[in-house]
Design a protein around this motif. Structure first.
Motif, PDB file in Angstrom:
ATOM      1  N   SER A  35       0.818  -1.361  -0.014  1.00 45.74           N
ATOM      2  CA  SER A  35      -0.037   0.051   0.215  1.00 45.74           C
ATOM      3  C   SER A  35       0.927   1.249   0.046  1.00 45.74           C
ATOM      4  O   SER A  35       2.177   1.231   0.553  1.00 45.74           O
ATOM      5  CB  SER A  35      -0.915   0.003   1.062  1.00 45.74           C
ATOM      6  N   ASN A  36       0.190   2.251  -0.603  1.00 44.33           N
ATOM      7  CA  ASN A  36       1.176   3.620  -0.482  1.00 44.33           C
ATOM      8  C   ASN A  36       0.569   4.427   0.690  1.00 44.33           C
ATOM      9  O   ASN A  36       1.400   5.534   0.784  1.00 44.33           O
ATOM     10  CB  ASN A  36       0.755   4.293  -1.515  1.00 44.33           C
ATOM     11  N   ASN A  37      -0.294   4.060   1.536  1.00 47.28           N
ATOM     12  CA  ASN A  37      -0.706   4.861   2.602  1.00 47.28           C
ATOM     13  C   ASN A  37      -1.000   3.764   3.830  1.00 47.28           C
ATOM     14  O   ASN A  37      -1.716   2.798   3.490  1.00 47.28           O
ATOM     15  CB  ASN A  37      -2.048   5.714   2.233  1.00 47.28           C
ATOM     16  N   PRO A  38      -0.695   4.072   5.081  1.00 54.12           N
ATOM     17  CA  PRO A  38      -1.052   3.383   6.101  1.00 54.12           C
ATOM     18  C   PRO A  38      -2.410   3.377   6.422  1.00 54.12           C
ATOM     19  O   PRO A  38      -3.007   2.473   6.926  1.00 54.12           O
ATOM     20  CB  PRO A  38      -0.225   4.171   7.395  1.00 54.12           C
ATOM     21  N   ASP A  39      -3.221   4.045   6.039  1.00 51.17           N
ATOM     22  CA  ASP A  39      -4.766   4.033   6.003  1.00 51.17           C
ATOM     23  C   ASP A  39      -5.239   3.041   5.097  1.00 51.17           C
ATOM     24  O   ASP A  39      -6.593   2.541   5.136  1.00 51.17           O
ATOM     25  CB  ASP A  39      -5.307   5.184   6.079  1.00 51.17           C
ATOM     26  N   ALA A  40      -4.584   2.535   4.130  1.00 51.15           N
ATOM     27  CA  ALA A  40      -5.132   1.319   3.421  1.00 51.15           C
ATOM     28  C   ALA A  40      -4.318   0.433   3.727  1.00 51.15           C
ATOM     29  O   ALA A  40      -3.051   0.004   3.379  1.00 51.15           O
ATOM     30  CB  ALA A  40      -4.699   1.968   1.827  1.00 51.15           C
TER      31      ALA A  40
END
Length: 560
Positions: A35-40
């Motif tokens: 993922s590019n983002n910790p929220d994904a």
């Protein structure tokens, strides 16, 4: 079908992504790999993806292609990783080491969190052994030595011997809150990995009669690698390993490899950098501090252990990309530092260009971008599968030299290359040196009774010199790479004819070996023609000659 990659779009990208990437507009909890983002949520968070999109000056087409590469690079690392997960039970016993009496309040605070806490003065502690969850502290109280067991230690300005143990934290380095967070996070169960793979068959320390290596233990900042002097075995403690990789960059033979990015994985990874300039960034570095545009063609490469890169990794990346490498880091390991200097000297001799740049802030990085020069003429590929570290470097460097004589490059304190000289008149081809060499640099060739040597895969350990039984015969030339074709090929160092047994006619040793033994033993045997004859017989015929003479003498009424 579930996709492996997810891109959480928080800025509104204005171009399509590869179909292998799931585009989401809100936080998600899918079963993703990267993922590019910790929220994904995904197994791997790759911050370099957003960093690249925000900072790169590549064209839209290049960005579409390179974002896909960045996901694939992370996926490749996951697929090839050889690390295992382990855990250690950690209890609630904490030792606070300080002379600051005001920390009694901290003791009370931790007790409220169900820690069992003891305060000790640093002057009372003689030694610390063990690891997190099982630390053993040796104390001196008056004239008595005592042993104390605890799970973790807080020690202000802790000495080096204590900091080598896992589970010891220095608030003076981490800050009190940082150190307390470590204590709290570790309580219950501590998780760790094995970062190192080890092949003792090519280790220059393993079971040698004398110590000719041990660099890995010397550079280890903890007690993760220890030398057992009596057995000449290395002892590994994975729980104490930080995973920095410093031991790997100084290992001369490649006996140590990094489990999170094995050599063969790095070989495949470098393919993604064809035509690009690799900007290597250790994970510990803060990407938000790189606040300048990335020059077109620059692609970030995040690495876990900032110290594991060695000459085979870096030359692979240079020859695959056809571009220089930029290493953005605040620390260069001893081994990697030596290799960077060596490769820069080699590329300066060959291409009159710099191969590897090192910087630790945006201003330096901007200056490097201004002076970058590609060298597509150096591009070269080989199949590295099954090759050892030195064999890879030898094959690649030989191609770079390409029949020229570029002179000599001195190697360093932590990375050794060299050569040997053999005085052929003193060499009996006993082949002790071949038996001592575990990296195939010295080899025996029965087809022409020769001893051959390939300097480019020699670790320069010197064990062959120690092992050679002959006087003034084998000499090691230390710390230089000779950039000419002969350094990369097998050279005949000594050659001889085989001596045939006087009895059976079978060849059994070299002429020089037989002559040497005969010269030593003849004065001892005096005029005993039977014993003298055995000097020129094979092992099978010697007793036959002796027995035959004995029987003949028996028949004559004599004895030997």
């Amino acid at each position: 079908m579930q996709k492996e990659y997810v891109f959480y779009d928080t800025v509104g990208i204005d171009f399509p992504l590869d179909e292998a990437i799931e585009l989401v507009k809100s936080p998600c909890n899918g079963d993703f790999l990267v993922s590019n983002n910790p929220d994904a949520e995904a197994i791997i968070y790759a911050p370099e993806i957003n960093f690249y999109l925000q900072q790169s000056r590549d064209t839209i087409a290049q960005k579409i292609n390179n974002v896909t590469k960045l996901y694939a690079i992370r996926g490749l690392g996951f697929d090839f990783a050889q690390d295992m997960d382990y855990s250690q039970e950690v209890g609630n016993k904490v030792l606070i080491v300080t002379d600051d009496e005001s920390l009694e309040a901290l003791k009370a605070e931790l007790r409220d969190e169900d820690f069992t806490v003891m305060l000790l003065s640093p002057s009372a502690i003689l030694d610390v052994n063990g690891h997190i969850g099982a630390l053993h502290v040796t104390l001196k109280k008056e004239d008595e030595l005592l042993e104390l067991e605890c799970d973790q230690i807080l020690w202000w300005n802790a000495p080096i011997f204590a900091m080598k143990q896992s589970g010891v934290y220095d608030p003076a380095l981490l800050g009190l809150e940082g150190a307390l967070k470590k204590l709290r996070d570790n309580k219950g169960e501590y998780h760790y990995k094995n970062y190192i793979n080890y092949d003792p068959s090519i280790c220059q320390y393993h079971e040698r009669r004398v110590e000719v290596c041990g660099k890995c233990a010397e550079v280890c900042p903890t007690v993760a690698i220890l030398k057992e002097d009596e057995t000449k075995h290395l002892a590994f403690s994975h729980i104490d390993c930080h995973g920095c990789g410093g031991c790997i960059s100084v290992c001369p033979s490649g006996a140590l490899d990094y489990t999170q990015m094995p050599r063969i994985a790095f070989s495949h990874l470098s393919d993604y950098f064809k035509g690009s300039t690799a900007l290597i960034i250790p994970h510990k570095m803060d990407l938000s501090l790189i606040d300048i545009p990335l020059r077109e063609g620059v692609l970030p490469l995040m690495i876990e252990g900032e110290k594991y890169l060695h000459e085979a990794h870096l030359l692979n990346l240079l020859q695959t990309s056809g571009n220089p490498i930029i290493f953005y880091t605040d620390f260069i390991s001893k081994g990697t530092g030596d290799v960077i200097r060596i490769l820069n000297e080699i590329f300066e001799k060959k291409y009159h260009k710099k191969a590897i740049y090192v910087c630790e802030d945006s201003a330096d990085l901007a200056r490097i971008f201004e002076g970058l020069e590609s060298f597509p003429e150096c591009m070269y590929g080989i199949n590295e599968d099954g090759l050892r570290k030195r064999e890879i470097f030898s094959a690649r460097l030989s191609h770079l030299v390409d029949g020229e004589d570029l002179g000599v490059v001195k190697t360093g304190e932590h990375v050794h290359y060299g050569d040997i000289k053999i005085n052929e008149s003193n060499c009996t081809l006993c082949l002790s040196c071949v038996g001592a060499c575990n990296v195939r640099a010295l080899t025996a060739h029965p087809e022409d009774n020769s001893l051959r040597f390939n300097a480019s895969i020699c670790t320069n350990c010197g064990y062959c010199e120690v092992t050679c039984p002959e006087k003034d015969c084998l000499t090691v030339i230390k710390d230089e790479i000779s950039l000419k074709p002969s350094w990369f090929s097998q050279r005949v160092m000594a050659k001889d004819e085989l001596f045939t047994c006087l009895e059976c006619g079978m060849p059994f040793a070299t002429v020089k070996a037989v002559e040497k033994i005969a010269a030593i033993m003849t004065p001892l045997f005096g005029n005993d023609e039977v014993k003298l004859r055995t000097l020129y017989c094979c092992a099978a015929c010697k007793p036959k000659v002796m027995f035959k003479a004995h029987m003949e003498n028996e028949n004559k009424g004599l004895s030997l």
